[in-house]
Write a protein that holds these residues in place. Sequence first.
Motif, PDB file in Angstrom:
ATOM      1  N   ILE A 102       3.231  38.426  10.815  1.00 32.88           N
ATOM      2  CA  ILE A 102       4.510  38.078  10.181  1.00 32.88           C
ATOM      3  C   ILE A 102       5.107  36.854  10.862  1.00 32.88           C
ATOM      4  O   ILE A 102       5.637  35.954  10.205  1.00 32.88           O
ATOM      5  CB  ILE A 102       5.482  39.275  10.204  1.00 32.88           C
ATOM      6  N   VAL A 103       5.021  36.795  12.183  1.00 31.42           N
ATOM      7  CA  VAL A 103       5.496  35.623  12.933  1.00 31.42           C
ATOM      8  C   VAL A 103       4.763  34.378  12.434  1.00 31.42           C
ATOM      9  O   VAL A 103       5.382  33.355  12.117  1.00 31.42           O
ATOM     10  CB  VAL A 103       5.278  35.818  14.453  1.00 31.42           C
ATOM     11  N   GLY A 108       5.711  30.582  13.105  1.00 35.04           N
ATOM     12  CA  GLY A 108       5.884  30.834  14.526  1.00 35.04           C
ATOM     13  C   GLY A 108       4.562  31.123  15.205  1.00 35.04           C
ATOM     14  O   GLY A 108       3.554  31.389  14.552  1.00 35.04           O
ATOM     15  N   LYS A 109       4.587  31.030  16.519  1.00 38.56           N
ATOM     16  CA  LYS A 109       3.414  31.416  17.289  1.00 38.56           C
ATOM     17  C   LYS A 109       3.864  31.969  18.633  1.00 38.56           C
ATOM     18  O   LYS A 109       4.879  31.576  19.187  1.00 38.56           O
ATOM     19  CB  LYS A 109       2.440  30.253  17.478  1.00 38.56           C
ATOM     20  N   TYR A 110       3.087  32.923  19.115  1.00 38.98           N
ATOM     21  CA  TYR A 110       3.335  33.495  20.434  1.00 38.98           C
ATOM     22  C   TYR A 110       2.772  32.536  21.481  1.00 38.98           C
ATOM     23  O   TYR A 110       1.603  32.163  21.424  1.00 38.98           O
ATOM     24  CB  TYR A 110       2.647  34.857  20.586  1.00 38.98           C
ATOM     25  N   GLU A 158      15.163  26.689  13.415  1.00 38.75           N
ATOM     26  CA  GLU A 158      15.961  27.914  13.508  1.00 38.75           C
ATOM     27  C   GLU A 158      15.907  28.690  12.193  1.00 38.75           C
ATOM     28  O   GLU A 158      15.906  29.923  12.187  1.00 38.75           O
ATOM     29  CB  GLU A 158      17.405  27.593  13.876  1.00 38.75           C
ATOM     30  N   ALA A 159      15.823  27.962  11.081  1.00 38.57           N
ATOM     31  CA  ALA A 159      15.717  28.628   9.779  1.00 38.57           C
ATOM     32  C   ALA A 159      14.442  29.469   9.709  1.00 38.57           C
ATOM     33  O   ALA A 159      14.440  30.557   9.114  1.00 38.57           O
ATOM     34  CB  ALA A 159      15.745  27.594   8.655  1.00 38.57           C
ATOM     35  N   SER A 160      13.369  29.010  10.329  1.00 39.49           N
ATOM     36  CA  SER A 160      12.119  29.784  10.359  1.00 39.49           C
ATOM     37  C   SER A 160      12.290  31.075  11.151  1.00 39.49           C
ATOM     38  O   SER A 160      11.764  32.116  10.766  1.00 39.49           O
ATOM     39  CB  SER A 160      10.993  28.956  10.988  1.00 39.49           C
ATOM     40  N   VAL A 161      13.030  30.997  12.254  1.00 39.41           N
ATOM     41  CA  VAL A 161      13.314  32.197  13.055  1.00 39.41           C
ATOM     42  C   VAL A 161      14.101  33.192  12.215  1.00 39.41           C
ATOM     43  O   VAL A 161      13.772  34.381  12.166  1.00 39.41           O
ATOM     44  CB  VAL A 161      14.104  31.863  14.338  1.00 39.41           C
ATOM     45  N   GLN A 162      15.139  32.704  11.543  1.00 38.73           N
ATOM     46  CA  GLN A 162      15.971  33.581  10.724  1.00 38.73           C
ATOM     47  C   GLN A 162      15.169  34.190   9.575  1.00 38.73           C
ATOM     48  O   GLN A 162      15.351  35.358   9.227  1.00 38.73           O
ATOM     49  CB  GLN A 162      17.192  32.821  10.195  1.00 38.73           C
ATOM     50  N   TYR A 205       9.132  42.703   8.026  1.00 40.82           N
ATOM     51  CA  TYR A 205       9.420  42.884   9.447  1.00 40.82           C
ATOM     52  C   TYR A 205      10.447  43.997   9.684  1.00 40.82           C
ATOM     53  O   TYR A 205      10.457  44.628  10.745  1.00 40.82           O
ATOM     54  CB  TYR A 205       9.927  41.572  10.075  1.00 40.82           C
ATOM     55  N   ALA A 206      11.293  44.264   8.709  1.00 37.36           N
ATOM     56  CA  ALA A 206      12.415  45.194   8.874  1.00 37.36           C
ATOM     57  C   ALA A 206      12.043  46.534   9.517  1.00 37.36           C
ATOM     58  O   ALA A 206      12.710  46.953  10.475  1.00 37.36           O
ATOM     59  CB  ALA A 206      13.137  45.408   7.546  1.00 37.36           C
TER      60      ALA A 206
END
Length: 90
Positions: A27-28, A33-35, A63-67, A75-76
């Motif tokens: 999902i990230v 995103g990436k770890y 930041e929009a990607s994080v949100q 993810y919920a």
Amino acid sequence: MTVYVIADIKITEDIWVPEYAASVHEIVHRHGGKYLSRSGNVKTLEGKPLETTLIALLAFSTEASVQAFLSDPEYAPYGRARVSGSESRF
């Protein structure tokens, strides 16, 4: 500009951890995103020790990607499980 998320987690009930670790990575990535790091090997070298069990460092393009990741319906259930089984700070 890259946005970094530091997940500082103190596990209070660990039943959620295996499924979270196995599922949230994808999902990230879907949200760009990436770890960069994810570890339960937390040691304080200086200062007052944290009561942290896990620390993860993630990078997102905006930041929009994080949100978008945090509000993703997929993810919920994982987010709720993490919140109910830990003290978390992002």
